[in-house]
Design an enzyme around this catalytic site. Structure first.
Site, PDB file in Angstrom:
ATOM      1  N   GLU A 192      -8.590   0.513  -3.023  1.00 42.76           N
ATOM      2  CA  GLU A 192      -9.422   0.546  -1.835  1.00 42.76           C
ATOM      3  C   GLU A 192     -10.302   1.790  -1.870  1.00 42.76           C
ATOM      4  O   GLU A 192      -9.835   2.878  -2.230  1.00 42.76           O
ATOM      5  CB  GLU A 192      -8.565   0.581  -0.564  1.00 42.76           C
ATOM      6  CG  GLU A 192      -7.784  -0.677  -0.302  1.00 42.76           C
ATOM      7  CD  GLU A 192      -7.029  -0.624   1.012  1.00 42.76           C
ATOM      8  OE1 GLU A 192      -6.622  -1.689   1.497  1.00 42.76           O
ATOM      9  OE2 GLU A 192      -6.834   0.491   1.552  1.00 42.76           O
ATOM     10  N   HIS A 220      -3.662  -4.656   7.871  1.00 41.74           N
ATOM     11  CA  HIS A 220      -3.797  -3.571   8.837  1.00 41.74           C
ATOM     12  C   HIS A 220      -2.845  -3.791  10.016  1.00 41.74           C
ATOM     13  O   HIS A 220      -3.017  -4.710  10.809  1.00 41.74           O
ATOM     14  CB  HIS A 220      -5.209  -3.388   9.385  1.00 41.74           C
ATOM     15  CG  HIS A 220      -5.358  -2.077  10.128  1.00 41.74           C
ATOM     16  ND1 HIS A 220      -5.640  -0.895   9.475  1.00 41.74           N
ATOM     17  CD2 HIS A 220      -5.204  -1.755  11.435  1.00 41.74           C
ATOM     18  CE1 HIS A 220      -5.684   0.095  10.366  1.00 41.74           C
ATOM     19  NE2 HIS A 220      -5.414  -0.409  11.551  1.00 41.74           N
ATOM     20  N   HIS A 229      -5.526   3.577  -1.561  1.00 41.27           N
ATOM     21  CA  HIS A 229      -6.839   3.901  -1.006  1.00 41.27           C
ATOM     22  C   HIS A 229      -7.211   5.322  -1.411  1.00 41.27           C
ATOM     23  O   HIS A 229      -6.597   6.277  -0.960  1.00 41.27           O
ATOM     24  CB  HIS A 229      -6.802   3.771   0.521  1.00 41.27           C
ATOM     25  CG  HIS A 229      -8.114   4.021   1.194  1.00 41.27           C
ATOM     26  ND1 HIS A 229      -8.266   3.903   2.554  1.00 41.27           N
ATOM     27  CD2 HIS A 229      -9.330   4.401   0.710  1.00 41.27           C
ATOM     28  CE1 HIS A 229      -9.519   4.198   2.881  1.00 41.27           C
ATOM     29  NE2 HIS A 229     -10.181   4.506   1.775  1.00 41.27           N
ATOM     30  N   THR A 276      -7.998   3.544   8.381  1.00 37.72           N
ATOM     31  CA  THR A 276      -9.153   2.650   8.435  1.00 37.72           C
ATOM     32  C   THR A 276      -9.087   1.794   9.688  1.00 37.72           C
ATOM     33  O   THR A 276      -8.148   1.032   9.883  1.00 37.72           O
ATOM     34  CB  THR A 276      -9.196   1.751   7.189  1.00 37.72           C
ATOM     35  OG1 THR A 276      -9.206   2.576   6.023  1.00 37.72           O
ATOM     36  CG2 THR A 276     -10.434   0.876   7.199  1.00 37.72           C
ATOM     37  N   HIS A 304       1.041   6.189   2.018  1.00 36.64           N
ATOM     38  CA  HIS A 304       1.814   7.119   2.847  1.00 36.64           C
ATOM     39  C   HIS A 304       2.992   7.748   2.112  1.00 36.64           C
ATOM     40  O   HIS A 304       3.603   8.681   2.616  1.00 36.64           O
ATOM     41  CB  HIS A 304       2.234   6.442   4.148  1.00 36.64           C
ATOM     42  CG  HIS A 304       1.039   6.146   5.009  1.00 36.64           C
ATOM     43  ND1 HIS A 304       0.220   7.145   5.495  1.00 36.64           N
ATOM     44  CD2 HIS A 304       0.503   4.979   5.425  1.00 36.64           C
ATOM     45  CE1 HIS A 304      -0.767   6.599   6.192  1.00 36.64           C
ATOM     46  NE2 HIS A 304      -0.615   5.292   6.174  1.00 36.64           N
ATOM     47  N   GLU A 321     -10.771  -9.517   2.954  1.00 35.89           N
ATOM     48  CA  GLU A 321      -9.511  -9.154   3.584  1.00 35.89           C
ATOM     49  C   GLU A 321      -9.781  -9.000   5.071  1.00 35.89           C
ATOM     50  O   GLU A 321     -10.566  -8.142   5.489  1.00 35.89           O
ATOM     51  CB  GLU A 321      -8.940  -7.856   3.025  1.00 35.89           C
ATOM     52  CG  GLU A 321      -7.610  -7.472   3.677  1.00 35.89           C
ATOM     53  CD  GLU A 321      -6.994  -6.207   3.113  1.00 35.89           C
ATOM     54  OE1 GLU A 321      -6.038  -5.692   3.744  1.00 35.89           O
ATOM     55  OE2 GLU A 321      -7.455  -5.734   2.051  1.00 35.89           O
ATOM     56  N   ARG A 357      -9.452   7.923  -0.668  1.00 35.79           N
ATOM     57  CA  ARG A 357     -10.415   8.321   0.353  1.00 35.79           C
ATOM     58  C   ARG A 357     -11.310   9.448  -0.160  1.00 35.79           C
ATOM     59  O   ARG A 357     -10.925  10.202  -1.051  1.00 35.79           O
ATOM     60  CB  ARG A 357      -9.683   8.779   1.623  1.00 35.79           C
ATOM     61  CG  ARG A 357      -8.927   7.671   2.345  1.00 35.79           C
ATOM     62  CD  ARG A 357      -8.322   8.204   3.641  1.00 35.79           C
ATOM     63  NE  ARG A 357      -9.354   8.622   4.554  1.00 35.79           N
ATOM     64  CZ  ARG A 357      -9.747   7.921   5.633  1.00 35.79           C
ATOM     65  NH1 ARG A 357      -9.182   6.752   5.894  1.00 35.79           N
ATOM     66  NH2 ARG A 357     -10.679   8.385   6.430  1.00 35.79           N
ATOM     67  N   ASN A 375       0.849  -1.183   0.000  1.00 38.38           N
ATOM     68  CA  ASN A 375       0.000   0.000   0.000  1.00 38.38           C
ATOM     69  C   ASN A 375       0.893   1.245   0.000  1.00 38.38           C
ATOM     70  O   ASN A 375       1.709   1.426   0.904  1.00 38.38           O
ATOM     71  CB  ASN A 375      -0.901  -0.018   1.244  1.00 38.38           C
ATOM     72  CG  ASN A 375      -1.907   1.105   1.240  1.00 38.38           C
ATOM     73  OD1 ASN A 375      -1.546   2.262   1.031  1.00 38.38           O
ATOM     74  ND2 ASN A 375      -3.163   0.798   1.510  1.00 38.38           N
ATOM     75  N   ARG A 406      -7.041  12.637   1.334  1.00 39.68           N
ATOM     76  CA  ARG A 406      -5.968  13.067   2.226  1.00 39.68           C
ATOM     77  C   ARG A 406      -4.591  12.576   1.803  1.00 39.68           C
ATOM     78  O   ARG A 406      -3.581  13.135   2.222  1.00 39.68           O
ATOM     79  CB  ARG A 406      -6.239  12.627   3.668  1.00 39.68           C
ATOM     80  CG  ARG A 406      -6.154  11.146   3.912  1.00 39.68           C
ATOM     81  CD  ARG A 406      -6.304  10.787   5.376  1.00 39.68           C
ATOM     82  NE  ARG A 406      -7.606  11.184   5.912  1.00 39.68           N
ATOM     83  CZ  ARG A 406      -8.042  10.782   7.108  1.00 39.68           C
ATOM     84  NH1 ARG A 406      -7.276  10.008   7.868  1.00 39.68           N
ATOM     85  NH2 ARG A 406      -9.230  11.155   7.536  1.00 39.68           N
TER      86      ARG A 406
END
Length: 245
Positions: A71, A195, A44, A102, A11, A152, A46, A8, A50
């Protein structure tokens, strides 16, 4: 087959957006991850944008050569974006504006109608559907009945239990994950997990037989600060291969 590793890259975009620059570029990060052995890239999008932006999604879809997992929340806006972009997989996740990231699994029963609309679109477009859920048997069964291809499992509770002095809690959370994963496998669902996973705690999760994929982001980017992104992915791949059944 080895457990699939999807990185992922959210970040990387978080760092970029902190200064409003064009770097570091999530697309370049995705290419580095692929070269280092990642089997797929997760991003992801969102509702508040963000980190990952719409343009990032378009560029990722056009450029990465592995598997693209988008995502998003089960909203009409995101459904339209997914239908236009056509990722390989769309993972439906819960989303709240005030959360840092999340937290917890999707309330499948409460969002049943929105999920049904998403699944119907995805089937028409040839997109795999994954539901990000807690290790709950009812949620697994409902995911199957709604036509999901994959679940998941949210591993946050397990990761919190990896702190010192929580051995009993950790064993309990692993057992919950294992039971949910086995139920999913009997129903014909693929099982992923994600996660909070790191190269230090991922071993016990990938040792659960039905789990065929992990999605990991924050810890990889954190490791990359000290060892570089390529090495961070390679270290994680080594940790997974050491423990996977």
């Amino acid at each position: 087959m080895p457990v699939r590793l999807h990185i992922n890259i959210d970040h990387v975009a978080t760092v970029r957006n902190a200064r409003g620059t064009r770097y570091p570029d999530p697309l370049f990060a995705a290419h580095v991850c692929e070269a280092a052995g990642a089997n797929g890239i997760t991003a992801h999008l969102r509702e508040d944008r963000r980190h990952i932006k719409d343009d990032d999604v378009d560029r990722l879809r056009a450029s990465i050569t592995s598997h693209f997992n988008l995502e998003c929340a089960a909203t009409a806006e995101m459904r339209a974006i997914a239908e236009r972009v056509v990722p390989d997989t769309v993972t439906l996740v819960p989303e709240r504006r005030q959360e840092r990231t999340t937290e917890g699994g999707l309330d499948v029963a409460a969002q049943r109608h929105d999920i049904e609309l998403f699944v119907a679109m995805a089937k028409r477009a040839g997109i795999r559907v994954s539901l990000f859920i807690g290790a709950d048997e009812a949620a697994v069964e409902l995911a199957h009945s709604l036509g999901a291809d994959q679940i998941e499992l949210h591993t946050g509770e397990y990761c919190h239990a990896c702190e010192p002095g929580k051995l009993g809690e950790r064993a309990h959370e692993l057992e919950r994950l294992a039971q949910a994963a086995e139920l999913a496998r009997t129903l014909g669902l693929e099982v992923a997990a994600g996660h909070g996973l790191t190269r230090h705690n991922v071993g016990s999760v990938v040792a659960i037989g039905p789990i065929v994929e992990v999605n990991i982001g924050h810890s990889v980017i954190a490791d990359a600060v000290f060892m570089g992104l390529e090495q961070a992915v390679r270290e994680l791949r080594t940790a997974i291969d050491r423990h996977a059944r």
